[in-house]
Scaffold this motif. Structure first.
Motif, mmCIF file in Angstrom:
data_model
loop_
_atom_site.group_PDB
_atom_site.id
_atom_site.type_symbol
_atom_site.label_atom_id
_atom_site.label_comp_id
_atom_site.label_asym_id
_atom_site.label_seq_id
_atom_site.Cartn_x
_atom_site.Cartn_y
_atom_site.Cartn_z
ATOM 1 N N LYS A 274 0.825 -1.222 0.000
ATOM 2 C CA LYS A 274 0.000 0.000 0.000
ATOM 3 C C LYS A 274 0.858 1.271 0.000
ATOM 4 C CE LYS A 274 -2.498 0.720 3.792
ATOM 5 N NZ LYS A 274 -3.595 0.493 4.745
ATOM 6 N N TYR A 275 1.952 1.230 0.771
ATOM 7 C CA TYR A 275 2.748 2.456 0.901
ATOM 8 C C TYR A 275 3.920 2.516 -0.072
ATOM 9 C CZ TYR A 275 -0.155 3.131 4.936
ATOM 10 O OH TYR A 275 -1.260 3.306 5.728
ATOM 11 N N MET A 276 4.037 1.512 -0.970
ATOM 12 C CA MET A 276 5.177 1.477 -1.885
ATOM 13 C C MET A 276 5.172 2.710 -2.802
ATOM 14 S SD MET A 276 7.847 0.091 -2.905
ATOM 15 C CE MET A 276 7.821 -1.439 -1.969
ATOM 16 N N ASP A 277 6.310 3.380 -2.869
ATOM 17 C CA ASP A 277 6.396 4.591 -3.695
ATOM 18 C C ASP A 277 7.474 4.475 -4.778
ATOM 19 O OD1 ASP A 277 8.581 4.567 -2.053
ATOM 20 O OD2 ASP A 277 8.476 6.681 -1.501
ATOM 21 N N LYS A 278 8.044 3.283 -4.970
ATOM 22 C CA LYS A 278 9.122 3.119 -5.949
ATOM 23 C C LYS A 278 8.566 2.453 -7.218
ATOM 24 C CE LYS A 278 12.314 4.433 -2.917
ATOM 25 N NZ LYS A 278 11.512 4.606 -1.715
ATOM 26 N N PRO A 279 9.153 2.772 -8.358
ATOM 27 C CA PRO A 279 8.651 2.142 -9.590
ATOM 28 C C PRO A 279 8.876 0.623 -9.588
ATOM 29 C CG PRO A 279 10.568 3.540 -10.041
ATOM 30 C CD PRO A 279 10.211 3.759 -8.622
ATOM 31 N N GLU A 280 9.928 0.187 -8.919
ATOM 32 C CA GLU A 280 10.130 -1.267 -8.778
ATOM 33 C C GLU A 280 10.144 -1.624 -7.294
ATOM 34 O OE1 GLU A 280 13.051 -3.390 -10.859
ATOM 35 O OE2 GLU A 280 12.698 -2.272 -12.715
ATOM 36 N N GLY A 281 9.035 -2.120 -6.839
ATOM 37 C CA GLY A 281 8.917 -2.415 -5.408
ATOM 38 C C GLY A 281 9.461 -3.796 -5.076
#
Ligand code: ADP
Length: 388
Positions: A274-281
């Motif tokens: 839910k909180y992932m903000d990177k293009p590759e999580g």
């Protein structure tokens, strides 16, 4: 009942050897603190006397005509839990003495190896220990009662708040439909806002319900293979394609309620997604031995959390600013913490802003019965009929 430290004591001597009984009585009668002494020579008579008169302490010979060994002691301690017991044993080894303490006696003396001073000290210590034990038990019981009331209160209040909330939601929807032409854009927007607030309140109430259910509603405890459980948790989280979840192989089997354990990993994984903000999580689930515990880590390369929030985010309804979107109620981590603590474990976070976070939980490697399992039946009876 043992209450006042300075209260004169009533002593019951349980001894079938007349010489020993007389010897004990002789010493006890000289003690200033003693106001009443009775002597009996069998277990049956002892129960009889204890049932008729109040005593503070029993001086108990274990081998009597109608009972022998630790059975004598346990018969007295189970029927008269508020009376202190000093075992006066003929056995010379310390092992027997320690056994009597483990079986509920407050003191033990070996026949022929004590004098007036030792006996007096033993009686006082025994009475004092029993007094502390009784008051601790009483406090614990009160505390359990208060906790149970709190759990039930949270549950009942939150459950009952749902009904009027559903009413508000239905009314707002009817107004939106029936007066659509009269409302105008502003009116419609306000109604939409009202509906979204109602939904949010509904989510918060659900959070309280979920939180109050942990330890209150208990499922069967079983051995849970975490390999299978993690496949299920990853599946439920349904991460978008740009987020890769990697789970360590060879996870252990732990003991607990399957649904609760699933909740722990599902909440941690869904937060990571839910909180992932990177293009590759990248999300990784790991497991290591940590003394008597398994330590699980759920690591992500998301936004990270400032250190000042590390403790707060584990409290119910606490979110970090920016995380209060529609999906955020601040319940997930408080549930994780409550569940692992119920099993004797811990939950915490290590994180660096901009780099990511690792949430850790520990679970005992060895199975010990948990508080949540002891009186399942009693708790389920408290569940008001029809409430879910
Ligand atoms: P919710 O996610 O509903 O807000 P939680 O109790 O699960 O409630 O989380 C509390 C807060 O902790 C969140 O609002 C968020 O700010 C922060 N948080 C939790 N997990 C992460 C994560 N993996 N990365 C960054 N922040 C997180």
């Amino acid at each position: 009942m043992v209450e006042d430290v300075h209260k004169p004591l009533a002593v019951l001597i349980v001894e079938d050897e007349p010489v020993n009984a007389a010897f004990l009585r002789g010493i006890v009668s000289k003690l200033a603190a003693v106001e009443r002494i009775e002597t009996v020579s069998s277990l049956r008579e002892a129960h009889d006397r204890l049932g008729r008169e109040g005593f503070d302490v029993v001086l108990l010979d274990l081998n009597l005509p109608d009972s022998a060994g630790l059975d004598t002691l346990m018969s007295v301690t189970s029927d008269w839990p508020q009376v202190a017991v000093v075992v006066v044993t003929g056995e010379h080894d310390e092992h027997t003495g320690l056994h009597t303490l483990a079986s509920g006696a407050q003191e033990y003396l070996v026949k022929g190896k004590y004098d007036a001073y030792t006996l007096q000290k033993s009686i006082r210590y025994a009475v004092e220990r029993k007094r502390t034990e009784v008051s601790q038990k009483r406090l614990l019981k009160e505390l359990e009662g208060v906790n149970q009331e709190l759990r039930d209160f949270a549950y009942i209040v939150s459950h009952d708040l749902k009904a009027p909330l559903r009413g508000i939601s239905s009314l707002a929807q009817w107004i939106a439909e029936d007066y659509a032409d009269k409302l105008g854009d502003d009116g419609k927007e306000h109604l939409e806002l009202l509906l979204s607030r109602v939904e949010r309140m509904h989510d918060l109430i659900d959070g309280v319900l979920q939180y109050s259910r942990v330890g209150r509603i208990c499922e069967e405890q079983m051995d849970v293979d975490l390999n299978g459980l993690l496949v299920e948790a990853v599946d439920m989280v349904a991460a978008p394609e740009h987020i890769h979840i990697e789970v360590a192989e060879g996870l252990p089997t732990v003991h607990g309620e399957r649904t609760r354990l699933l909740q722990v990993f599902q909440n941690l994984l869904s937060n990571a997604v839910k909180y992932m903000d990177k293009p590759e999580g990248q999300v990784q689930v790991t497991c290591e031995e940590d003394g008597e515990y398994w330590r699980f880590g759920v690591a992500d390369n998301g936004p990270g959390i400032e250190q000042k929030h590390f403790e707060r985010i584990f409290q119910i309804f606490q979110t970090v600013r920016g995380g209060e979107g529609r999906d955020s109620t601040g319940v997930g981590l408080s549930l994780v913490k409550k569940i692992v603590e119920m099993y004797g474990g811990r939950a915490w976070v290590e994180s660096h802003v901009g780099k990511g976070s690792t949430f850790y939980v520990t679970l005992p490697r060895r199975h010990e019965p948990t508080a949540g399992t002891q009186d399942t039946a009693a708790r389920e009876i408290l569940e008001p009929a029809g409430r879910t």
